[in-house]
Design a protein around this motif. Structure first.
Motif, short mmCIF file in Angstrom:
data_model
loop_
_atom_site.label_atom_id
_atom_site.label_comp_id
_atom_site.label_asym_id
_atom_site.label_seq_id
_atom_site.Cartn_x
_atom_site.Cartn_y
_atom_site.Cartn_z
N ILE A 27 40.81 34.72 38.90
CA ILE A 27 41.02 33.44 38.23
C ILE A 27 40.82 32.27 39.19
O ILE A 27 41.14 32.35 40.38
CB ILE A 27 42.42 33.39 37.57
CG1 ILE A 27 42.45 32.33 36.47
CG2 ILE A 27 43.51 33.13 38.60
CD1 ILE A 27 43.59 32.49 35.50
N ASP A 28 40.28 31.21 38.64
CA ASP A 28 40.12 29.95 39.38
C ASP A 28 40.70 28.86 38.49
O ASP A 28 40.00 28.30 37.65
CB ASP A 28 38.64 29.70 39.68
CG ASP A 28 38.42 28.39 40.43
OD1 ASP A 28 39.41 27.84 40.95
OD2 ASP A 28 37.27 27.91 40.47
N GLY A 29 41.99 28.58 38.66
CA GLY A 29 42.64 27.58 37.82
C GLY A 29 43.99 28.06 37.32
O GLY A 29 44.56 29.04 37.83
N ASP A 30 44.48 27.39 36.31
CA ASP A 30 45.80 27.64 35.74
C ASP A 30 45.79 28.95 34.95
O ASP A 30 44.99 29.11 34.03
CB ASP A 30 46.16 26.46 34.82
CG ASP A 30 47.56 26.58 34.21
OD1 ASP A 30 48.19 27.63 34.35
OD2 ASP A 30 47.99 25.59 33.59
N PRO A 31 46.67 29.89 35.27
CA PRO A 31 46.68 31.17 34.55
C PRO A 31 47.08 31.04 33.08
O PRO A 31 46.90 31.98 32.31
CB PRO A 31 47.69 32.02 35.33
CG PRO A 31 48.52 31.04 36.08
CD PRO A 31 47.63 29.89 36.39
N ALA A 73 40.27 29.27 31.86
CA ALA A 73 40.32 29.90 33.18
C ALA A 73 40.39 31.42 33.06
O ALA A 73 39.70 32.15 33.78
CB ALA A 73 41.50 29.37 33.98
N THR A 74 41.21 31.92 32.14
CA THR A 74 41.33 33.38 32.01
C THR A 74 40.09 33.98 31.39
O THR A 74 39.69 35.10 31.74
CB THR A 74 42.56 33.75 31.16
OG1 THR A 74 42.47 33.13 29.87
CG2 THR A 74 43.86 33.32 31.85
N ALA A 75 39.44 33.25 30.45
CA ALA A 75 38.23 33.78 29.83
C ALA A 75 37.11 33.91 30.86
O ALA A 75 36.37 34.90 30.89
CB ALA A 75 37.79 32.87 28.68
N LYS A 76 36.99 32.90 31.75
CA LYS A 76 35.98 32.98 32.80
C LYS A 76 36.30 34.09 33.80
O LYS A 76 35.40 34.78 34.29
CB LYS A 76 35.85 31.63 33.50
CG LYS A 76 35.20 30.56 32.63
CD LYS A 76 35.07 29.25 33.38
CE LYS A 76 34.33 28.21 32.53
NZ LYS A 76 34.21 26.91 33.23
#
Length: 386
Positions: A105-109, A114-117
């Protein structure tokens, strides 16, 4: 003199208004003698409603549309005079898949984009290593669960038809399936996400309201022919269930509602798990981490019970997007005509109902949905906006 009715339901917390209407005597006070019939699968509920074994049903919001259009089964026109709830789903993943997503993850969980990417990167890594693609359970092809999973995945670059496996499982079977390793995640209504967390076999990744802020989840559905023949009975049923929705929504009543739903003939799980859901306080990880969401499930607040044709249009658009049917202006109109705010208003004597679509769907990604211009919506999606 009372009118006998048979109503089918699935053991889910979003059946609260239907069950409470019977248990608190709201149906009886409207002259109805209701027998509730618990079913295990949505196909059973649909089929028994279609052939008249059920007079009404607690059912997935897209199913009356699919039935009215003859998609996936025989064509039986349905109407929805009341929405039972908005929201109420969650996406739960196994501890192993959760760890893999968090590692990428890169960003807010808690940000679905972010989770889809991150899931996209997990899928790519598995493919490179020759591993199996992740498998996700959802409750029915014509379900908000299916469309929420697909919407979330596609926003992050995951093709839900090519990059993962989506399988149909009845809601009560989700927990055992993730515990046995047959699936890596699922989207389902409460309480089954919480049961997976309590058993240590799942982690709640997202609330359904993270994907869409307002999503019609379950509805009260009847056959159109039945509604036309029994208008007074239908209005009485709508009044009783609406009164129960208001009762279930009230904070002072939540403990009582949880105890009713916990009974073995209804959901058959611990009342404390149900109460957490009604309060919007869900344990999202086996370590006891709690996440609160005041919009996790809505029964009567924010006009949640009004059947909104724009919600029906969005569901139809998902059927078209995911190739369950072809786009047709006539079918779009038929889909919207399935959700009947006029019947709701007639039953409750309501005036000044909110305009259809006056409250936005609130999707986390993609173009704004306009039920009056679905072609432009699809064009924006094709251009990479969702």
């Amino acid at each position: 003199m009372t009118t006998p009715l048979q109503i089918g339901f699935i053991p889910l917390i979003d059946a609260a208004a239907v069950i409470t209407a019977v248990e608190k005597g709201f149906t009886r006070s409207e002259g109805l003698d209701v027998k509730l019939v618990r079913e295990v699968s949505w196909s059973n509920v649909r089929d028994k409603l279609n052939i008249g074994l059920f007079d009404a049903a607690h059912i997935l919001a897209p199913l009356p549309i699919a039935s009215s259009l003859g998609l996936g089964h025989i064509k039986v026109p349905m109407v929805v005079p009341l929405t039972l709830n908005l929201n109420g789903n969650a996406i739960t993943v196994s501890p192993a898949l959760h760890a893999a997503i968090m590692a990428e993850i890169d960003g807010d969980p808690f940000d679905p984009m972010a989770t889809a990417k991150a899931l996209s990167r997990v899928v790519a890594a598995r493919r490179r290593s020759g591993g199996e693609p992740p498998t996700f359970g959802m409750t029915f092809p014509f379900s908000t669960h299916n469309y929420q999973l697909r919407f979330w995945m596609a926003a992050g670059g995951v093709d839900p038809d090519e990059d993962v496996r989506l399988v149909v499982l009845p809601p009560p079977f989700m927990v055992e399936s993730i515990a046995s390793g047959q699936i890596d995640g699922f989207c389902v209504g409460a309480p089954w996400n919480s049961i997976a967390v309590d058993r240590g076999v799942g982690r709640i990744l997202h609330f359904g309201s993270d994907i869409l802020q307002r999503a019609a989840e379950k509805v009260l559905a009847v056959r159109q022919q039945w509604a036309e023949k029994n208008p007074q009975t239908m209005s009485a049923l709508v009044r009783a269930v609406f009164r129960a929705a208001e009762f279930a929504e009230a904070p002072d009543n939540r403990r009582e509602v949880a105890q009713i739903l916990a009974r073995s003939e209804y959901i058959g799980v611990d009342a404390s798990v149900i109460l957490r859901t009604l309060e919007g306080r869900l344990k999202i990880a086996p370590d006891g981490t709690i996440r609160e969401g005041d919009r996790y499930i809505l029964f009567a607040r924010e006009e949640a019970s009004v059947p909104d044709p724009v919600q029906a249009a969005w569901l139809y658009a998902q059927m078209v997007r995911w190739r369950q049917t072809a786009m047709s202006p006539e079918a779009l109109k038929a889909a919207q005509d399935t959700f009947r705010p006029d019947l709701y208003g007639a039953a409750l004597g309501s005036t000044g109902l909110p305009q259809p679509g006056s409250k936005a769907l609130g999707a986390f990604a993609g173009p704004r949905f306009d039920a009056g211009n679905i072609e432009a919506y699809f064009a924006s999606l094709a251009a990479g906006q969702g």
